[in-house]
Design a protein around this motif. Sequence first.
Motif, short mmCIF file in Angstrom:
data_model
loop_
_atom_site.label_atom_id
_atom_site.label_comp_id
_atom_site.label_asym_id
_atom_site.label_seq_id
_atom_site.Cartn_x
_atom_site.Cartn_y
_atom_site.Cartn_z
N LEU A 110 63.80 18.71 12.07
CA LEU A 110 64.93 18.62 11.09
C LEU A 110 64.72 19.23 9.91
O LEU A 110 65.89 19.44 9.05
CB LEU A 110 65.72 17.55 11.77
CG LEU A 110 65.59 16.85 13.46
CD1 LEU A 110 66.09 15.55 13.06
CD2 LEU A 110 66.38 18.28 13.80
N PRO A 116 64.11 22.48 15.84
CA PRO A 116 64.99 21.36 17.01
C PRO A 116 63.95 20.22 16.53
O PRO A 116 64.26 18.97 16.65
CB PRO A 116 65.44 21.46 18.30
CG PRO A 116 64.65 22.91 18.80
CD PRO A 116 64.34 23.47 16.95
N HIS A 171 72.53 16.04 10.91
CA HIS A 171 72.46 16.09 12.17
C HIS A 171 72.51 14.76 13.54
O HIS A 171 72.63 15.23 14.41
CB HIS A 171 70.87 16.52 12.34
CG HIS A 171 70.22 17.39 11.65
ND1 HIS A 171 70.31 19.27 12.12
CD2 HIS A 171 69.84 18.16 10.64
CE1 HIS A 171 70.05 19.72 10.69
NE2 HIS A 171 69.35 19.03 9.93
#
Lengths: 561, 561
Positions: B52, B49, A410
């Motif tokens: 993760l 969000p 990410h």
Amino acid sequence: MPKKSKYCLGLDYGTNTVRALLVDIANGREIATAVFAYPSGRDGIILDPKNLDLARQNPDDYLLGAETAVRKTLARARRADKTFSPSQVVGIGVDTTGSTPLPVDASGEPLCRRKEFRRNPNALAWLWKDHTGFAEAAEITALAAAEHPEYLAKCGGTYSSEWFFSKILHCLRVDPKVFDAAASWVECCDWIPAVLVGETRPGRIKRGRCAAGHKAMFNAAWGGLPAENFLAKLDPKLGGLRDRLFNETCTSDVSAGGLSEEWAARLGLPEGIPVAVGAFDAHLGAVGSGVFPGKFVKIIGTSTCDICVWPNQSPLADIPGLCGIVDGSVMSGFFGLEAGQSAVGDIFNWFVNEIQPGGPKNGSHAELTKKAARIKPGASGLLALDWNNGNRTILIDQRLTGLLLGQTLHTKPEEIYRALIEATAFGALTIIKRFQEYGVRIDEVINCGGIAEKNPLVMQIYADVTGLEMKIARSAQTCALGSAIAGAVAAGGHPDFASAQAAMCGLKAKTFKPDAANHRVYEELYPLYRKLHDAFGTAEWTGSLFSVMKDLLALRDRQLS
Amino acid sequence: MPKKSKYCLGLDYGTNTVRALLVDIANGREIATAVFAYPSGRDGIILDPKNLDLARQNPDDYLLGAETAVRKTLARARRADKTFSPSQVVGIGVDTTGSTPLPVDASGEPLCRRKEFRRNPNALAWLWKDHTGFAEAAEITALAAAEHPEYLAKCGGTYSSEWFFSKILHCLRVDPKVFDAAASWVECCDWIPAVLVGETRPGRIKRGRCAAGHKAMFNAAWGGLPAENFLAKLDPKLGGLRDRLFNETCTSDVSAGGLSEEWAARLGLPEGIPVAVGAFDAHLGAVGSGVFPGKFVKIIGTSTCDICVWPNQSPLADIPGLCGIVDGSVMSGFFGLEAGQSAVGDIFNWFVNEIQPGGPKNGSHAELTKKAARIKPGASGLLALDWNNGNRTILIDQRLTGLLLGQTLHTKPEEIYRALIEATAFGALTIIKRFQEYGVRIDEVINCGGIAEKNPLVMQIYADVTGLEMKIARSAQTCALGSAIAGAVAAGGHPDFASAQAAMCGLKAKTFKPDAANHRVYEELYPLYRKLHDAFGTAEWTGSLFSVMKDLLALRDRQLS
């Protein structure tokens, strides 16, 4: 009729450009400036794709730059002030990068002008960031450690590949023809004033204390340069060079001579005005920022120099890992202490210009900064080392490289950008701690340079990481201003640097105070940085790194939740 | 009139899409295929969000995917072969990702369909790469190490956060309402065949040996699942769940039942044809690649699974760090040995899609591959760890992250891209060495998956790093082909997997042989990778890393000169 203003001209030779700045010596008002980009090589640097350590410059770029930048500055001054006349310019100061030595012949001509050396990079100026002499640096360090530890004690314990003798010895080894043809080697900051005053014969050039003391192990305590038999042990020919170098050095409040007739005409300035003895950009930049005991100056550019001064009558221990402690290298009467980071802006520029992250729209410094500012400390899970160009302080080791740790699937460009900024901040903190550990008082940090001026995120992170308030020098051109101050003092316009600083320097109103919560997070992150720093950067460290990634993830999870 | 061909349908449920493949069981000819992208979340994955580690899926995507992909495949088959009729389809096989368990009610309905859990990610399928249960994984590992070391011995010594009980226990801890509402938990690879045969009551679902053995510590040696009092010590409610899970498991050559009337209509296939017991994608992918003792299969996709088999009559030591040694998980009569890397293609995709390097033109996989192919091993000075998504083998630790080391100011995107490929190759070598150290013979490596098919640079680097020839499976869809083989055997079209493989599998002509000179360079680089691997990845390691950057620079200089 009011008394006519007096001006000094500062010439600041950076890595890619030279800047001329015209300053009113009564109040520091900067009335005109101009920049000239060196035309040779890539952004002024001659590189070798087969040897990434090599970085050279064409000294003729410096002279073309002086002429072009000064003439443009004077033209702008006339436009800005109709009453301005070049006759009001009373002195010139020069600062340059360093150690950037060039081989010259007996008349002071650079060897690269000779036909036989025209395409030979070894006959050019060896730019500060040239690291080709890393093996020679290790050799010099080893010999000095064994036979003259006092030489090393004043330059942090390690002699760097960026410095004078590493470069010259490397030239001797790889290109003896160039070495043999050189009557002497001259630092760029000494050579340019010498050209301007029209006396370039090596034996007659006034050599600056700053370059000599910080990069050539020059110290009155052992009679100047390192002993001939020391240099001869590295190579007999290097021993033979000692007498063709120099025995005396001057501080930058001294005049190197008057501007020559030729150069007065080329620059459009009065003949005979004093040209101050040259010094390194950072040292005069510190002067232009208002350096004084307790005031720690950071000049943040492609790399960073940290400068502070300490009264030369006060006891001061040798500080391991510093780039130098030299009496008079910044100001007469004070030890100049130099430290620095081999790359700061260069790391951010590398990420933006070489890696070009974020696709067509999101990869600019401005966009990355905007997004990075929204990330909490620790929330990316990333940790980086700021060694993409080696480590100048406190490890003094160019054979180190960058490291980025904590990436997931990410991880975003702005997180890496922030981690790189934080890495340079941790590097800065490591230096500050070293000064403090050895008793150098640091009351405030004065920052200057393009990044300090333009990137409030960098300044805020520096404040949050160090826990110190970050102030910004008033001038956007502190190096050139420092050179102008040197010119002003050399010309008798002020009695000394401190008086000139009182008149000509200042701070911006905006400062950056540490955020207490962020500082606490960085106090958790710094030991992890330091662990990586010591693990990869010191021969002594042994230990375990098993917790590093886990600690970063735990902190990330806490900061995100 | 020639005998009519018989076909089997393989359904391959990947991380982002499901593929249907129709295969001639006589010769492996693939007559039609179709792919359906899961509509929920981001690329089929529901993320958070703020966390993760979380990755979930909507099980209804699976069913919509089956219907859409199968109908499209049948339509394409009709277009490709006018004589084709769905009545020629004699069996179905299913493979999925895993461990991807979902909570269901007493009738086998996913809890996420209930109104009260509609927006609750804990009621969805917990995708293999969900790592929210990392703390529970550590807890299970610790308890098993103390009380039932035999449980761990068959799954590499560490129970992973990606696995069945870590996820269920985490759900119990963070969302007891969902846990309490669940009559049972079912692996995705068991639930889909159950839906297709119309028997989803948890007690009646045929559970696959593969998922149970590799992820739920199911082993005949201790009577199936871990003991109730073991699970109860983790949490009494987990102990109570044991009886609502399963006591028996089947290999994938067994039929889970006949295709239900409802699903025969939805898919357009004959009612009653056998649906094989499900297994994980990699295990059936290995079958489709021709796995057999001595033939090591690498399924290279977003992550990588390594599968090999070993006769279950031969002595085989427990192998620490493997994801599992399970009798019958791949083929009846053989131990199935699973290893893997938590991210491979995902790392390359991360660099291209998240970091988006190289500006608008130079950042595609194709461009980066082209440029990376011109770089000599070691010439970038870079070294990376392939842990952006943790390490599945041999460390079994999701709390690890990526690392890139050796950056200079000259480092280019294609050099990083190559370093990332090399990191995955070093990771692959680490796994191969572990198998070999414990006596598992590896005569050849058969690769399959998109990257093996499409990126010859990756395959060449794998050959150069491992020193082994890299072969490529003939089918581009080995997982779906393996499922079709399971369907064929379950339907009686072949007596066993080995016979089906002989008829239906093959290799491509093009193989990748190691380049001797490059292999020698990688033999120098691998110990440095291994040093970083052990330093950051093992609690036991202590030592010095001082030489790592210097060794990389020395190798770089040698390779560039």
